[in-house]
Every structure is written in C-alpha cells, then in structure tokens.
Design a protein around this motif. Structure first.
Motif, PDB file in Angstrom:
ATOM      1  N   VAL A 165       0.743  -1.278   0.088  1.00  0.00           N
ATOM      2  CA  VAL A 165      -0.176  -0.011  -0.021  1.00  0.00           C
ATOM      3  C   VAL A 165       0.772   1.432  -0.054  1.00  0.00           C
ATOM      4  CG1 VAL A 165      -1.677   1.240   1.270  1.00  0.00           C
ATOM      5  CG2 VAL A 165      -1.830  -1.202   1.256  1.00  0.00           C
ATOM      6  N   HIS A 166       0.651   2.139  -0.936  1.00  0.00           N
ATOM      7  CA  HIS A 166       1.556   3.494  -1.037  1.00  0.00           C
ATOM      8  C   HIS A 166       0.621   4.491  -0.743  1.00  0.00           C
ATOM      9  CE1 HIS A 166       4.221   6.084  -4.116  1.00  0.00           C
ATOM     10  NE2 HIS A 166       4.516   6.235  -2.750  1.00  0.00           N
ATOM     11  N   ILE A 167       1.159   5.194   0.371  1.00  0.00           N
ATOM     12  CA  ILE A 167       0.168   6.553   0.862  1.00  0.00           C
ATOM     13  C   ILE A 167       1.011   7.762   0.857  1.00  0.00           C
ATOM     14  CG2 ILE A 167      -1.267   7.246   2.664  1.00  0.00           C
ATOM     15  CD1 ILE A 167      -1.641   4.421   3.431  1.00  0.00           C
ATOM     16  N   GLY A 168       0.273   8.764   0.524  1.00  0.00           N
ATOM     17  CA  GLY A 168       0.897  10.123   0.643  1.00  0.00           C
ATOM     18  C   GLY A 168       0.324  10.798   1.709  1.00  0.00           C
ATOM     19  N   PHE A 169       0.906  11.528   2.767  1.00  0.00           N
ATOM     20  CA  PHE A 169       0.141  12.029   3.974  1.00  0.00           C
ATOM     21  C   PHE A 169       0.504  13.590   3.541  1.00  0.00           C
ATOM     22  CE2 PHE A 169       0.461   8.287   5.731  1.00  0.00           C
ATOM     23  CZ  PHE A 169      -0.770   7.899   6.144  1.00  0.00           C
ATOM     24  N   THR A 170      -0.304  14.398   3.922  1.00  0.00           N
ATOM     25  CA  THR A 170      -0.047  15.875   4.216  1.00  0.00           C
ATOM     26  C   THR A 170       0.728  16.047   5.538  1.00  0.00           C
ATOM     27  OG1 THR A 170      -1.761  16.847   2.688  1.00  0.00           O
ATOM     28  CG2 THR A 170      -0.761  18.323   4.326  1.00  0.00           C
TER      29      THR A 170
END
Length: 213
Positions: A165-170
C-alpha cells in the motif's frame, strides 16, 4: 529507517528508487479507489462492537436473543461506516485485525481498509499527521469526526510479487516522508545495502547536529 525502506529481492540494484510518502508492506483488506485528496482515520481496536464490556458475562437464553444480538452488531457496524462516509473518511488505518462484517460494510460505503499495522508504523503516521487514533464506540454517532489525516494519494503498489500500500500524507511538520525501495539480487545483498545506508544517515545526522551547535 525500518519503516521508511522496503527491500525487494530479485531485481538489479539499478531498479532501486525513492518514492514520496510511505509504503506499507501489506495488501488492502478492502480497496475502494478514490480520486484526489481524501481523509484517513487511525484506529487501534476492532470496529465490530462487543456485546458487553471486558470482564462482563453475556448470557443468551434463546436462539432468538442470539440472532437479535447478531443483528444489533451488524446494524451498529453499518451505522459506523455510514458515519465515516458522512464525514468524508475514505481510508481506515488499523493496528488490529478487523472482522469480515467490518470489511463488508467498508466496501459497501467506499472506505478502503489497511489492517494489522505495527505500533512503529502507527507512531510514524501519527508523527507525520499529528492525528491520534479514534475511538468509535461510546461516541455520539452524530458527532463530527475531527481526528482525520489528509491523504494526497492512496494506491496499491506491486513490488515484484508482493502487494503493498502506497500512501502520501499531508505532513503537519517539517518532516516530508519518502520511502526507499531498495532492490538487490538476494535478501543478503539488500540487508548489506540497507545497513550501509542506515549508517550513512546516522553519520549525516551526527554531522548536522555538530554544525548546528
């Protein structure tokens, strides 16, 4: 460093790369594609409600009572997923294993689920987002959910044969996480490269601390 790199055996070193965000080395329990910015919720407990408090015995006198109890659990779980949907929550990040009824209603209401996160991964996400885990039951279902993280993207990532799972967070701090995908012919080579890189980062940390002083 352990949470910010993924070793991939069976590929040449030249295939290594740096990806923005973080890579969780597990597959989605439920995946509902969503475009654009979305909201994520952190939880540390099963979302299927318990019939009693811990240490309290629950006695069922008939099959009818048992079926009524199951219906209550199902309705309560569905109500929670509706509540998440109404608060624009599209991603659930859980340190605990969720039961099938939770996954079913998550898919029904468009909520992706990633479960069985380690305590280190949960701590990293909390550090990046500034968001604490949410406790659903006991709260008013009409209450707005404010403890949500802003996610810029959330998508499957295939590393050879392993689904991740590839996730980008602010980020709410200066730390902007990136993940190193470290490729090598065999696990032993990857371990050597990872150890060398970690030592290099430690050396740089010590160097910059000396400069700051």
């Amino acid at each position: 460093f352990a949470e910010l790199h993924a070793a991939v055996p069976g590929l040449p070193l030249a295939s290594s790369r740096v990806l923005p965000g973080i890579v969780l080395r597990r597959d989605f329990a439920a995946y509902c594609p969503a475009d654009g910015e979305l909201r994520a919720l952190l939880v540390t407990e099963p979302l299927r409600p318990a019939l009693t408090a811990p240490g309290v015995e629950f006695v069922v006198d008939s099959e009818g009572q048992y079926q009524a109890s199951l219906r209550w659990i199902t309705e309560r779980t569905e109500a929670l997923m509706k509540h998440l949907q109404s608060n624009n929550v599209k991603l659930l990040l859980s340190s605990s294993k969720q039961e099938e009824v939770v996954i079913y209603y998550a898919k029904l209401y468009g909520v992706s689920v990633v479960e069985c996160l380690s305590s280190e991964e949960m701590a990293l996400i909390t550090e990046i987002t500034g968001v604490s885990p949410y406790t659903p039951f006991g709260d008013n279902m009409d209450k707005e959910i404010t403890e949500t993280a802003v996610v810029t993207f959330c998508q499957p990532l295939l590393l050879v044969s392993r689904r991740c799972v590839h996730i980008g967070f602010t980020s709410v701090c200066a730390f902007q996480p990136h993940c190193l995908i470290l490729c090598g012919s065999v696990d032993g080579v990857n371990e050597q490269h990872a150890a060398a890189l970690q030592e290099a980062f430690i050396m740089l940390q010590q160097l910059f601390k000396t400069v700051d002083q």
